[in-house]
Design an enzyme around this catalytic site. Structure first.
Site: not given
Ligand code: SIN
Length: 306
Positions: A45, A70, A73, A129, A190-191, A216, A245, A266
């Site tokens: 992104s 993760n 950010g 995010c 989904i995210n 995952g 996942g 991913g």
């Molecule tokens: C992130 O940059 O923290 C992860 C990106 C996301 O979850 O969209």
């Protein structure tokens, strides 16, 4: 036998797409993955200005459950610096979906308009995010804001607009409906799921940002459920891209049967040798189609609803 799939008006040579963020944003890595046979790639992104992201550690592998957590950010170089990488990918005929984010409607506008002279395959709006104070999920949990952002961007580009949804809401269908009314061309679900890990010896959260997003294998059933619900509600009104996942070829079929026209992979590509993984999944998809007499992927989309 054809692996080709169509998402809105985009033809993709097979239903496998690299999910945003996993392999960074350098064109050479994305191009390598494309050459290994993936159908399309989504970039990391990008936002209006460069961002360092959250303090380290920002990613933690959950090896025992084949997952990761993760809190990157939204670290990125800013769209102005990222343009050249996207240009090279497009010049080399890589189907490139550019993931963008912003803190409000104006920031989203700036990024999209700043890239809209490139013939980008599609924009994916990261409205989901979980790892920032201001951007991302905060916007993606409010249907009115989602509709306003999509409506605004719709007027500014001919390129398809995909909206990546967060599962961290009470009713994903309400947010999806807002995105559709805003004029998006596909929904991506989904995210990551809001999550956290604590070190029992130091007695502190492990991630620098403390909280993060789970991805995952553990989230696959959640992704499947969301795609199933979205397909049941909206049917063929809007194409769906399933993500969450996917690590095996069987997972791809599960998402397609739930209603996805394509899928994004991913975490699994971040863990394993990505090129081999893609070849392996693709070969097994072909074998299964042959054994099951499936001529076209498109014939089985949403098959679990029939
Ligand atoms: C992130 O940059 O923290 C992860 C990106 C996301 O979850 O969209």
């Amino acid at each position: 036998m054809s692996l080709e799939t169509i998402v809105g008006n985009i033809k993709i040579r097979n239903p496998l797409i690299l999910a945003s963020g996993v392999l960074g944003s350098s064109y050479s890595v994305l191009q390598r993955i494309y050459e290994a046979g993936i159908g399309a790639v989504v970039t990391k992104s990008v936002g209006p200005v460069s961002r360092e992201g959250n303090p380290n550690p920002s990613i933690f592998a959950l090896k025992d459950i084949n997952g990761a957590i993760n809190s990157i950010g939204l670290a990125n170089p800013g769209y102005k610096h990222f343009r050249d990488e996207i240009k090279i990918l497009l010049e080399n005929n890589v189907q490139t979906i550019v993931s963008i984010f912003g803190g409000d409607v104006e920031e989203f506008n700036e990024v999209l308009v700043g890239l809209s002279d490139l013939s980008i395959t599609a924009f994916e709006l990261n409205l989901s995010c979980p790892n920032t104070e201001k951007e991302g999920m905060v916007l993606g949990t409010d249907p009115q804001i989602v509709r306003r952002i999509v409506e605004n961007l719709r007027k500014k580009t001919e390129s398809p607009i995909w909206v990546k949804l967060t599962p961290n809401v009470t009713d994903i269908l309400e947010i999806a409906d807002a995105a559709i009314k805003g004029g998006c061309d596909a929904l991506v679900a989904i995210n990551t799921l809001k999550a956290m890990v604590i070190d029992i010896y130091s007695r502190h959260p492990i991630l620098g940002f403390k909280r993060g997003g789970l991805s995952g294998s553990p989230i696959k059933p959640v992704g499947i459920r969301n795609i199933f619900d979205l397909y049941e509600q909206f049917g063929e009104k809007i194409p769906l891209v399933g993500v969450g996942g996917i690590a095996k070829w069987e997972d791809v079929f599960e998402y397609i049967l739930a209603g996805a026209s394509a899928v994004q992979i991913g975490t699994a590509l971040g863990i394993a040798h990505p090129e081999n993984k893609i070849r392996h999944i693709k070969n097994n998809i072909q074998k299964f189609m042959k054994n099951e007499g499936i001529e076209k992927i498109a014939n089985i989309i949403g098959g679990a609803h029939r």
